[in-house]
Structure formats: structure tokens, C-alpha cells
Scaffold this active site. Structure first.
Site, PDB file in Angstrom:
ATOM      1  N   GLU A   1       0.835  -1.208   0.000  1.00  0.00           N
ATOM      2  CA  GLU A   1       0.000   0.000   0.000  1.00  0.00           C
ATOM      3  C   GLU A   1       0.868   1.256   0.000  1.00  0.00           C
ATOM      4  O   GLU A   1       0.559   2.221  -0.701  1.00  0.00           O
ATOM      5  CB  GLU A   1      -0.958  -0.015   1.189  1.00  0.00           C
TER       6      GLU A   1
ATOM      7  N   SER B   1       3.909   6.314   3.037  1.00  0.00           N
ATOM      8  CA  SER B   1       3.853   5.327   4.116  1.00  0.00           C
ATOM      9  C   SER B   1       2.431   4.851   4.329  1.00  0.00           C
ATOM     10  O   SER B   1       1.469   5.460   3.856  1.00  0.00           O
ATOM     11  CB  SER B   1       4.421   5.916   5.406  1.00  0.00           C
ATOM     12  N   ASP B   2       2.336   3.760   5.051  1.00  0.00           N
ATOM     13  CA  ASP B   2       1.048   3.198   5.419  1.00  0.00           C
ATOM     14  C   ASP B   2       1.193   2.627   6.823  1.00  0.00           C
ATOM     15  O   ASP B   2       2.231   2.063   7.156  1.00  0.00           O
ATOM     16  CB  ASP B   2       0.634   2.099   4.436  1.00  0.00           C
ATOM     17  N   THR B   3       0.172   2.792   7.631  1.00  0.00           N
ATOM     18  CA  THR B   3       0.202   2.317   9.012  1.00  0.00           C
ATOM     19  C   THR B   3      -0.974   1.391   9.262  1.00  0.00           C
ATOM     20  O   THR B   3      -2.089   1.681   8.819  1.00  0.00           O
ATOM     21  CB  THR B   3       0.164   3.513   9.995  1.00  0.00           C
TER      22      THR B   3
END
Length: 188
Positions: A48, A68-70
Site C-alpha cells: 500500500e 507510508s502506510d500504518t
């Protein structure tokens, strides 16, 4: 130019701390995160992040793009951003009084070339919250744009103890790791 593929004020603040006087701009990705599936949450998270970066870099081929992805994981189940009040209540009840993991994946691209990518994790424990506390927190509107339905920076409402990892990973951009990668690339 460095571009942060995000509209998150937290990520913007963290990147500004890393870059100090190096200019950058924010350009949120329109990539639909639900369009990717993967049973491995760590792989999904990096995929992602990469898709968000590619979404921005194809129009900005000469720039460095950071995306970024969290994800919040409880018993290996992803808790995304709550869609409504009911889902926020369920998520926060689940996390209340329990330990869980937060993973943040990020990548740095230039053109279509992936220069760096990482997945960083942290674990934390959220103190037990009464339903009234959870309801008051939901009333702030804060849970709806955050994975797991909470922001660790919301200290008035969330009493959390970090067990391992960094607060920056939990907030969505691992500061130390990203700074190391940007240094290695000669960008700071």
C-alpha cells in the site's frame, strides 16, 4: 524536491523534523487502499505504501517521493480506520486493556525506482477505558482518520504505554529509520 505522499499533519510534522531546513511539499495520494489484498499484513502494508508512492511519482518523475502506510494489528487482525461511530466503539473496546502491534511501512521512490523500503513495528498497551471515556473520545472526531481508531498523540484521551518500538512508528512515520535512509541517499 522531496514530496510526502500524504496529507497527515503528523507525518508532515515528523518529516519536517527530519529534514529541518530542506524544503518538501505534501501531495496526498488518491490511491484506494482497499484495492490491494494480501493475507500477510506486513506485505500488505508495504504494498500500500508503494502504491501511494507510485501514484504520486508518475507525475513527479524527477522528485523523491516518500509514502507510508500504518496498520494496527490485534491478534494478527488488521484494525483499519473506523467507518462510523459503532465501529470506532468496537475497536476501542477491543484495544482497551490490551496489547497490540502497530506497523508502519514506508518507501522512497524516484521515478519508478524504489530506492528504499522498510516495515517497522511497535507494540503498545492501552490502559482500560470505561465506555464513557471511549464515547467522549469518539465525540472529538479523532478516531475516524486513524488506523485502530486512536491517535497516540491524543494524550487527553488515550493512556498508552509503548512496550517496544518508537512513538513515531505509531504516529505513522518511523523517524529514526527514515532519517537513516534519507542520509544514505544523500538527501539530508
Amino acid at each position: 524536491m522531496i514530496i510526502l505522499a500524504s496529507q497527515s499533519p503528523r507525518r508532515k510534522e515528523i518529516l519536517a523534523e527530519i529534514l529541518q531546513d530542506v524544503p518538501f511539499k505534501c501531495c496526498p495520494s488518491s490511491f484506494d487502499e482497499r484495492s490491494i489484498e494480501d493475507n500477510n499484513c506486513y506485505q500488505l502494508c508495504i504494498r500500500e505504501a508503494l502504491a501511494k508512492a507510485l501514484d504520486i511519482s508518475h507525475l513527479n518523475r524527477d522528485d523523491y517521493v516518500i509514502a507510508s502506510d500504518t496498520m494496527v494489528l490485534y491478534h494478527n487482525q488488521e484494525l483499519g480506520k473506523p467507518k462510523d461511530r459503532k465501529e470506532a466503539l468496537e475497536m476501542l473496546r477491543t484495544l482497551s486493556g490490551n496489547k497490540h502491534t502497530v506497523i508502519t511501512a514506508y518507501c522512497i521512490l524516484k521515478g519508478n525506482s524504489v530506492l528504499k523500503e522498510r516495515v517497522v513495528s511497535a507494540s503498545l498497551f492501552i490502559e482500560k477505558m470505561a465506555d464513557l471515556e471511549i464515547e467522549e473520545y469518539i465525540d472529538t472526531g479523532s478516531p475516524f482518520d486513524k488506523a485502530g481508531g486512536y491517535g497516540i498523540q491524543d494524550k487527553d484521551f488515550i493512556n498508552a504505554r509503548i512496550l517496544s518500538g518508537s512513538i513515531y512508528t505509531i504516529m505513522g512515520l518511523p523517524k529514526d529509520e527514515l532519517a537513516t535512509d534519507l542520509e544514505e541517499l544523500g538527501l539530508i
